[in-house]
Design a protein around this motif. Structure first.
Motif, PDB file in Angstrom:
ATOM      1  N   ASP A  79      12.202  43.531  -1.526  1.00  0.00           N
ATOM      2  CA  ASP A  79      13.152  42.135  -0.287  1.00  0.00           C
ATOM      3  C   ASP A  79      13.256  43.021   0.839  1.00  0.00           C
ATOM      4  O   ASP A  79      13.651  42.479   1.919  1.00  0.00           O
ATOM      5  N   LEU A  80      14.517  44.000   0.134  1.00  0.00           N
ATOM      6  CA  LEU A  80      14.811  44.750   1.350  1.00  0.00           C
ATOM      7  C   LEU A  80      14.910  45.539   2.724  1.00  0.00           C
ATOM      8  O   LEU A  80      15.020  45.285   3.505  1.00  0.00           O
ATOM      9  N   ALA A  81      13.554  46.041   1.769  1.00  0.00           N
ATOM     10  CA  ALA A  81      12.801  46.354   2.835  1.00  0.00           C
ATOM     11  C   ALA A  81      11.771  45.304   3.915  1.00  0.00           C
ATOM     12  O   ALA A  81      12.528  45.055   4.765  1.00  0.00           O
ATOM     13  N   ILE A  85      12.583  45.025   7.981  1.00  0.00           N
ATOM     14  CA  ILE A  85      11.555  44.693   8.729  1.00  0.00           C
ATOM     15  C   ILE A  85      11.628  43.050   9.509  1.00  0.00           C
ATOM     16  O   ILE A  85      11.572  43.090  11.388  1.00  0.00           O
ATOM     17  N   TYR A  86      12.056  42.515   9.035  1.00  0.00           N
ATOM     18  CA  TYR A  86      12.025  40.998   9.763  1.00  0.00           C
ATOM     19  C   TYR A  86      13.803  40.333   9.668  1.00  0.00           C
ATOM     20  O   TYR A  86      13.262  39.079  10.249  1.00  0.00           O
ATOM     21  N   GLY A  87      14.308  40.698   9.274  1.00  0.00           N
ATOM     22  CA  GLY A  87      15.295  39.705   9.275  1.00  0.00           C
ATOM     23  C   GLY A  87      15.872  39.359   7.968  1.00  0.00           C
ATOM     24  O   GLY A  87      15.046  39.544   7.573  1.00  0.00           O
ATOM     25  N   SER A  88      17.381  39.356   8.082  1.00  0.00           N
ATOM     26  CA  SER A  88      17.771  38.778   6.695  1.00  0.00           C
ATOM     27  C   SER A  88      17.136  38.030   6.262  1.00  0.00           C
ATOM     28  O   SER A  88      17.355  37.362   5.139  1.00  0.00           O
ATOM     29  N   TYR A 146      20.499  52.821  15.134  1.00  0.00           N
ATOM     30  CA  TYR A 146      21.222  51.208  14.869  1.00  0.00           C
ATOM     31  C   TYR A 146      21.693  50.947  12.954  1.00  0.00           C
ATOM     32  O   TYR A 146      22.678  50.688  13.434  1.00  0.00           O
ATOM     33  N   GLY A 147      20.929  52.058  12.719  1.00  0.00           N
ATOM     34  CA  GLY A 147      22.139  51.702  11.370  1.00  0.00           C
ATOM     35  C   GLY A 147      21.045  50.053  10.271  1.00  0.00           C
ATOM     36  O   GLY A 147      20.516  49.351  10.957  1.00  0.00           O
ATOM     37  N   ILE A 148      20.467  50.453   8.842  1.00  0.00           N
ATOM     38  CA  ILE A 148      19.544  49.478   8.218  1.00  0.00           C
ATOM     39  C   ILE A 148      20.525  48.213   8.080  1.00  0.00           C
ATOM     40  O   ILE A 148      19.730  47.056   8.312  1.00  0.00           O
ATOM     41  N   ARG A 149      21.673  47.989   8.272  1.00  0.00           N
ATOM     42  CA  ARG A 149      23.105  46.800   8.172  1.00  0.00           C
ATOM     43  C   ARG A 149      22.553  45.813   8.797  1.00  0.00           C
ATOM     44  O   ARG A 149      22.435  45.105   9.613  1.00  0.00           O
ATOM     45  N   ARG A 150      22.378  46.522  10.758  1.00  0.00           N
ATOM     46  CA  ARG A 150      22.714  46.458  11.864  1.00  0.00           C
ATOM     47  C   ARG A 150      21.195  45.947  12.241  1.00  0.00           C
ATOM     48  O   ARG A 150      21.099  44.901  12.544  1.00  0.00           O
ATOM     49  N   VAL A 151      20.565  46.744  11.756  1.00  0.00           N
ATOM     50  CA  VAL A 151      18.894  46.136  11.897  1.00  0.00           C
ATOM     51  C   VAL A 151      18.749  45.048  10.997  1.00  0.00           C
ATOM     52  O   VAL A 151      18.376  43.544  11.696  1.00  0.00           O
ATOM     53  N   ILE A 152      18.979  44.978  10.367  1.00  0.00           N
ATOM     54  CA  ILE A 152      19.297  43.565   9.420  1.00  0.00           C
ATOM     55  C   ILE A 152      19.507  42.615  10.180  1.00  0.00           C
ATOM     56  O   ILE A 152      19.175  41.210   9.542  1.00  0.00           O
TER      57      ILE A 152
END
Length: 160
Positions: A79-81, A85-88, A146-152
Motif C-alpha cells: 500500500d505504501l509503494a 506510485i499513484y499518490g496518497s 524528490y524524496g518519498i514523502r514529497r512524491v506521495i
C-alpha cells in the motif's frame, strides 16, 4: 517508510512482500481445497477410526492465525509503494504517475507491487522490455531526488 535508505530499497522490500503475500495466499488456497465440501447426509453412517473431519479446516485456521500479522505487514508495504506510485489517494493524481506519467507508474507497479518478470511488466504496460528496464531505475532515481514523502504528497510537480 523512513527506514529505507532509498526508493530502490523500499521497492525491493515491496517486491519481496508481494511475493510473500502471494505465497501465503497460494498456501491458504491449497489448504482450503484439501478441506473439501461434504454434503449433509441424514442417513446414519459408520466411520472407521478416529478421523477428524475438521482437521484440515483447523490446520488452515491455525496457519491463517500464524501468518496474519506478516500478511498485514506485506499488504501495508504494498500500500505504501502504491501511494508512492499513484499518490496518497492512489488515483494517479500524485506520486510517480503525476510526476512522470502513467507508463512509469505502471512499470513500477507491475515490477514491484505485482512482483512480475520484465516480460510481464512489458506486457502489462504495453511498452518494450528494454524501455521498462530503463524506466524503472530512472523512476527510482526521480523518487530519490524528490524524496518519498514529497512524491506521495504530489510535491515536485511544479518543479518537474
Amino acid at each position: 517508510m523512513y527506514e529505507y535508505q532509498s526508493a530502490g530499497d523500499l521497492f525491493e522490500a515491496t517486491r519481496e512482500a508481494a511475493k510473500d503475500a502471494d505465497r501465503i495466499s497460494r498456501t491458504l488456497a491449497r489448504m482450503e481445497s484439501r478441506e473439501g465440501l461434504h454434503a449433509q447426509s441424514y442417513q446414519p453412517s459408520v466411520r472407521g477410526g478416529d478421523h477428524d473431519v475438521r482437521a484440515a479446516t483447523d490446520a488452515r485456521l491455525d496457519y491463517e492465525r500464524r501468518v496474519r500479522r506478516r500478511r498485514e505487514e506485506d499488504y501495508a508495504l504494498i500500500d505504501l509503494a502504491c501511494s508512492v506510485i499513484y499518490g496518497s489517494d492512489q488515483t494517479g493524481s500524485g506520486g510517480v504517475a503525476a510526476l512522470m506519467g502513467a507508463d512509469y507508474a505502471d512499470a513500477l507497479w507491475w515490477r514491484f507491487c505485482a512482483a512480475e518478470t520484465w516480460g510481464a511488466v512489458a506486457a502489462g504496460t504495453g511498452m518494450s522490455e528494454r524501455w521498462c528496464q530503463q524506466a524503472v531505475p530512472y523512476a527510482l532515481d526521480v523518487i530519490d531526488s524528490y524524496g518519498i514523502r514529497r512524491v506521495i504528497d504530489g510535491l515536485g510537480i511544479a518543479e518537474a
